[in-house]
Design a protein around this motif. Structure first.
Motif, PDB file in Angstrom:
ATOM      1  N   MET A 181       0.833  -1.211   0.000  1.00 24.02           N
ATOM      2  CA  MET A 181       0.000   0.000   0.000  1.00 24.02           C
ATOM      3  C   MET A 181       0.874   1.270   0.000  1.00 24.02           C
ATOM      4  N   ILE A 182       1.921   1.279   0.824  1.00 20.83           N
ATOM      5  CA  ILE A 182       2.791   2.463   0.913  1.00 20.83           C
ATOM      6  C   ILE A 182       3.495   2.696  -0.427  1.00 20.83           C
ATOM      7  N   ARG A 183       3.938   1.563  -1.040  1.00 21.19           N
ATOM      8  CA  ARG A 183       4.656   1.678  -2.323  1.00 21.19           C
ATOM      9  C   ARG A 183       3.714   2.281  -3.385  1.00 21.19           C
ATOM     10  N   THR A 184       2.500   1.760  -3.427  1.00 18.30           N
ATOM     11  CA  THR A 184       1.503   2.299  -4.374  1.00 18.30           C
ATOM     12  C   THR A 184       1.248   3.780  -4.102  1.00 18.30           C
ATOM     13  N   ALA A 185       1.139   4.112  -2.801  1.00 21.06           N
ATOM     14  CA  ALA A 185       0.880   5.510  -2.429  1.00 21.06           C
ATOM     15  C   ALA A 185       2.004   6.412  -2.933  1.00 21.06           C
ATOM     16  N   LEU A 186       3.237   5.981  -2.736  1.00 21.29           N
ATOM     17  CA  LEU A 186       4.374   6.807  -3.173  1.00 21.29           C
ATOM     18  C   LEU A 186       4.410   6.936  -4.697  1.00 21.29           C
ATOM     19  N   LEU A 187       4.067   5.826  -5.373  1.00 20.24           N
ATOM     20  CA  LEU A 187       4.039   5.843  -6.846  1.00 20.24           C
ATOM     21  C   LEU A 187       3.007   6.843  -7.369  1.00 20.24           C
ATOM     22  N   VAL A 188       1.786   6.744  -6.804  1.00 20.72           N
ATOM     23  CA  VAL A 188       0.692   7.618  -7.253  1.00 20.72           C
ATOM     24  C   VAL A 188       0.999   9.075  -6.917  1.00 20.72           C
ATOM     25  N   CYS A 189       1.557   9.290  -5.732  1.00 19.16           N
ATOM     26  CA  CYS A 189       1.898  10.652  -5.302  1.00 19.16           C
ATOM     27  C   CYS A 189       2.938  11.249  -6.260  1.00 19.16           C
ATOM     28  N   ALA A 190       3.973  10.449  -6.562  1.00 19.21           N
ATOM     29  CA  ALA A 190       5.030  10.932  -7.468  1.00 19.21           C
ATOM     30  C   ALA A 190       4.450  11.227  -8.850  1.00 19.21           C
ATOM     31  N   LYS A 191       3.514  10.367  -9.305  1.00 23.52           N
ATOM     32  CA  LYS A 191       2.881  10.561 -10.618  1.00 23.52           C
ATOM     33  C   LYS A 191       2.091  11.877 -10.648  1.00 23.52           C
ATOM     34  N   ASP A 192       1.285  12.112  -9.606  1.00 22.65           N
ATOM     35  CA  ASP A 192       0.475  13.339  -9.555  1.00 22.65           C
ATOM     36  C   ASP A 192       1.356  14.586  -9.473  1.00 22.65           C
ATOM     37  N   LEU A 193       2.416  14.504  -8.659  1.00 25.15           N
ATOM     38  CA  LEU A 193       3.296  15.671  -8.508  1.00 25.15           C
ATOM     39  C   LEU A 193       4.072  15.938  -9.805  1.00 25.15           C
ATOM     40  N   ARG A 194       4.443  14.822 -10.503  1.00 24.93           N
ATOM     41  CA  ARG A 194       5.157  14.983 -11.788  1.00 24.93           C
ATOM     42  C   ARG A 194       4.245  15.672 -12.802  1.00 24.93           C
ATOM     43  N   ILE A 195       2.976  15.266 -12.836  1.00 29.25           N
ATOM     44  CA  ILE A 195       2.006  15.906 -13.755  1.00 29.25           C
ATOM     45  C   ILE A 195       1.904  17.393 -13.423  1.00 29.25           C
ATOM     46  N   GLU A 196       1.888  17.699 -12.130  1.00 30.34           N
ATOM     47  CA  GLU A 196       1.776  19.091 -11.696  1.00 30.34           C
ATOM     48  C   GLU A 196       3.013  19.900 -12.082  1.00 30.34           C
ATOM     49  N   MET A 197       4.174  19.269 -11.910  1.00 28.99           N
ATOM     50  CA  MET A 197       5.438  19.948 -12.256  1.00 28.99           C
ATOM     51  C   MET A 197       5.479  20.284 -13.738  1.00 28.99           C
ATOM     52  N   ARG A 198       4.940  19.355 -14.557  1.00 20.65           N
ATOM     53  CA  ARG A 198       4.988  19.569 -16.013  1.00 20.65           C
ATOM     54  C   ARG A 198       3.924  20.559 -16.481  1.00 20.65           C
ATOM     55  N   SER A 199       2.721  20.445 -15.895  1.00 20.76           N
ATOM     56  CA  SER A 199       1.625  21.295 -16.399  1.00 20.76           C
ATOM     57  C   SER A 199       1.653  22.698 -15.786  1.00 20.76           C
ATOM     58  N   ARG A 200       2.212  22.823 -14.570  1.00 16.26           N
ATOM     59  CA  ARG A 200       2.304  24.117 -13.853  1.00 16.26           C
ATOM     60  C   ARG A 200       0.945  24.783 -13.641  1.00 16.26           C
ATOM     61  N   VAL A 201      -0.098  23.973 -13.488  1.00 22.63           N
ATOM     62  CA  VAL A 201      -1.437  24.535 -13.253  1.00 22.63           C
ATOM     63  C   VAL A 201      -1.481  25.253 -11.902  1.00 22.63           C
ATOM     64  N   LEU A 202      -0.823  24.653 -10.915  1.00 25.40           N
ATOM     65  CA  LEU A 202      -0.790  25.253  -9.574  1.00 25.40           C
ATOM     66  C   LEU A 202      -0.153  26.641  -9.631  1.00 25.40           C
ATOM     67  N   LEU A 203       0.975  26.719 -10.328  1.00 18.73           N
ATOM     68  CA  LEU A 203       1.736  27.968 -10.374  1.00 18.73           C
ATOM     69  C   LEU A 203       1.022  29.071 -11.148  1.00 18.73           C
ATOM     70  N   TRP A 204       0.461  28.710 -12.315  1.00 17.25           N
ATOM     71  CA  TRP A 204      -0.082  29.747 -13.195  1.00 17.25           C
ATOM     72  C   TRP A 204      -1.574  29.985 -13.077  1.00 17.25           C
ATOM     73  N   GLN A 205      -2.281  29.043 -12.452  1.00 15.43           N
ATOM     74  CA  GLN A 205      -3.734  29.233 -12.354  1.00 15.43           C
ATOM     75  C   GLN A 205      -4.238  29.301 -10.913  1.00 15.43           C
ATOM     76  N   VAL A 206      -3.808  28.335 -10.109  1.00 12.25           N
ATOM     77  CA  VAL A 206      -4.381  28.245  -8.756  1.00 12.25           C
ATOM     78  C   VAL A 206      -3.822  29.330  -7.832  1.00 12.25           C
ATOM     79  N   LEU A 207      -2.499  29.493  -7.827  1.00 17.09           N
ATOM     80  CA  LEU A 207      -1.900  30.495  -6.938  1.00 17.09           C
ATOM     81  C   LEU A 207      -2.349  31.932  -7.250  1.00 17.09           C
ATOM     82  N   PRO A 208      -2.364  32.345  -8.526  1.00 14.46           N
ATOM     83  CA  PRO A 208      -2.877  33.698  -8.806  1.00 14.46           C
ATOM     84  C   PRO A 208      -4.311  33.889  -8.322  1.00 14.46           C
TER      85      PRO A 208
END
Lengths: 240, 219
Positions: free
Chosen positions: B1-28
């Motif tokens: 379960m922990i391994r899956t959690a880390l995998l999914v977390c890394a996947k979601d954060l990687r998507i965020e790093m690439r798309s930058r939605v947080l930086l350019w849309q959510v934070l403003p």
């Protein structure tokens, strides 16, 4: 026997409600401090009891039973749905009767009291449950999501129950029993209060039973309409 | 379960790093909402407001709603659900992974909005630093509850409008506990009671998520 008990349940409920009304409005003497206003005690606490504990309890238990694979059935989903729908009515009645009492007692219809606010939030959550059901067309997906949400909402019930102790705002604390289980109301007042709790609980189950039957009929009609439309399309196909 | 959690977390954060939605849309959006709170209070009260903690959490809640929607929308790409089902990933792990990713994003946003409330609403810097641990717990509880509510509303008709209707009333106790603990930190009051409530909420929502997330993802 089952038929007879089902037939008798309605008249019994109406009788209990009538007895409660007569006792609460005419026989029980007015309160020394609050006068006639105190008669609301034979409606408001029992309506709140049904809204918070009986109807939400029924919805939460049915939802939990639906989520457990061994007891998963469409009956549990229907009961949870119908109980939640009835609970919306009882929450609204709780807030309305509370406001009617609050205006002369506190001088306002609404205060930012912990019990009032948390009850209103529970009402919005119950409406959200009904909105969630409308948003999903697939019956199984709808039932699963509603069941999870039904269990999630139940977390708010203990918050509302203990809100008067945790926040110590305007709403009074325990009315019937003290914290060490000593009865605070005696004599005819206590009996009338007990009858009102029984009457409103019976009223809830009576309404729930009819709402459930209505839901079954609605599902049958929806199924029949679909079948009819499919047959019509098939006939059209055969003709062309 | 922990391994899956880390995998999914890394996947979601990687998507965020690439798309930058947080930086350019959510934070403003968050910064703008904070400024609007100041404007709504008026210049005389905005700089000397005891409503600072409440407004901070209100803005954080609005931002959290956007992020929850975003967290669920990355799963909507055709084939994603089928891939997860084929891989046989533990639903509890998926839930924890998505919650952890959402919490990480909320922590970043929370720190920026906290700095913003110090700057714009003149919240005491010392108090804000003292409140930071309680903000971290509150945002973690929000992330866990938000992941559950996001999964509940994803995919259906009007999912984006349904999420606030369902989640905001449920988040209200978290908002109250978060605001009280923040206010207590500002006025050097006892924050342990609110910490306890927030921790209980975090544990309860996590337990429900671990148990029921699989049911929501069943096809």
């Amino acid at each position: 026997m089952k038929q007879l008990s089902q037939r008798l349940f309605g008249p019994l409920t109406l009788t209990a409600m009538g007895v409660n009304l007569v006792l609460g409005l005419w026989i029980v003497p007015p309160d020394k401090v609050q006068g006639e206003l105190a008669r609301l005690v034979y409606i408001h606490p029992s309506v709140a009891w049904v809204a918070l504990y009986v109807s939400f309890g029924t919805a939460a238990i049915s939802s939990a039973l639906y989520l457990w694979k061994r007891t998963r059935s469409v009956v549990m989903d229907r009961v949870a749905h119908c109980a939640m729908e009835v609970s919306v009515v009882f929450i609204a009645l709780t807030l309305i009767t509370g406001s009617i009492w609050g205006r002369p007692a506190w001088g306002v219809w609404w205060v930012w009291d912990a019990r009032l606010t948390s009850s209103a939030i529970l009402g919005v959550l119950a409406l959200g449950y009904l909105a969630l059901r409308r948003a999903n067309d697939d019956p199984q997906l709808r039932a699963r999501r509603s069941a999870v949400f039904g269990v999630l909402i139940a977390i708010n019930v203990p918050i509302i129950h203990f809100s008067v102790q945790w926040w110590k705002t305007l709403h009074q604390g325990a009315t019937v029993f003290t914290s060490n289980r000593t009865l605070l109301i005696h004599g005819i007042q206590a009996w009338t209060l007990l009858i009102s709790f029984i009457a409103f609980t019976m009223l809830f189950f009576w309404i729930l039973r009819y709402r459930y039957r209505l839901e079954v009929l609605r599902e049958n009609i929806a199924g029949a309409s679909l079948e009819e439309a499919l047959s019509a399309r098939r006939r059209e196909g055969a003709q062309s | 379960m922990i391994r899956t959690a880390l995998l999914v977390c890394a996947k979601d954060l990687r998507i965020e790093m690439r798309s930058r939605v947080l930086l350019w849309q959510v934070l403003p959006f968050g910064v703008m909402a904070l400024l609007l709170c100041g404007i709504a209070l008026g210049p005389a009260r905005a700089g000397n407001s005891s409503a600072g903690p409440g407004l901070f959490y209100l803005v954080t809640l609005l931002v959290a709603l956007l992020m929850i929607n975003r967290s669920q929308s990355v799963e909507k790409t055709p084939g994603t659900k089928a891939s997860v089902a084929t891989l046989g990933l533990d639903p509890a792990g998926v839930f924890l992974g998505k919650s952890l990713a959402l919490a990480s994003e909320l922590w970043v946003t929370g720190v920026i909005l906290l700095a913003g409330s110090v700057l714009v609403l003149h919240t005491s810097l010392h108090g804000a630093i003292l409140a930071l641990p309680s903000v971290i717990v509150t945002l973690a509880a929000l992330a866990v509850a938000g992941t559950l509510y996001g999964a509940l509303t994803s995919g259906g008709d009007g999912a984006a409008t349904l999420l606030p209707v369902l989640a905001l009333p449920a988040f209200a106790p978290l908002l109250i506990a978060g605001e009280r603990s923040f206010s207590a930190a500002l006025h050097h009051g006892g924050i342990w009671r609110w910490w306890l409530i927030l921790s209980v909420a975090l544990v309860v929502y996590s337990a429900i998520g671990i148990l029921l997330y699989g049911v929501l993802e069943e096809s």
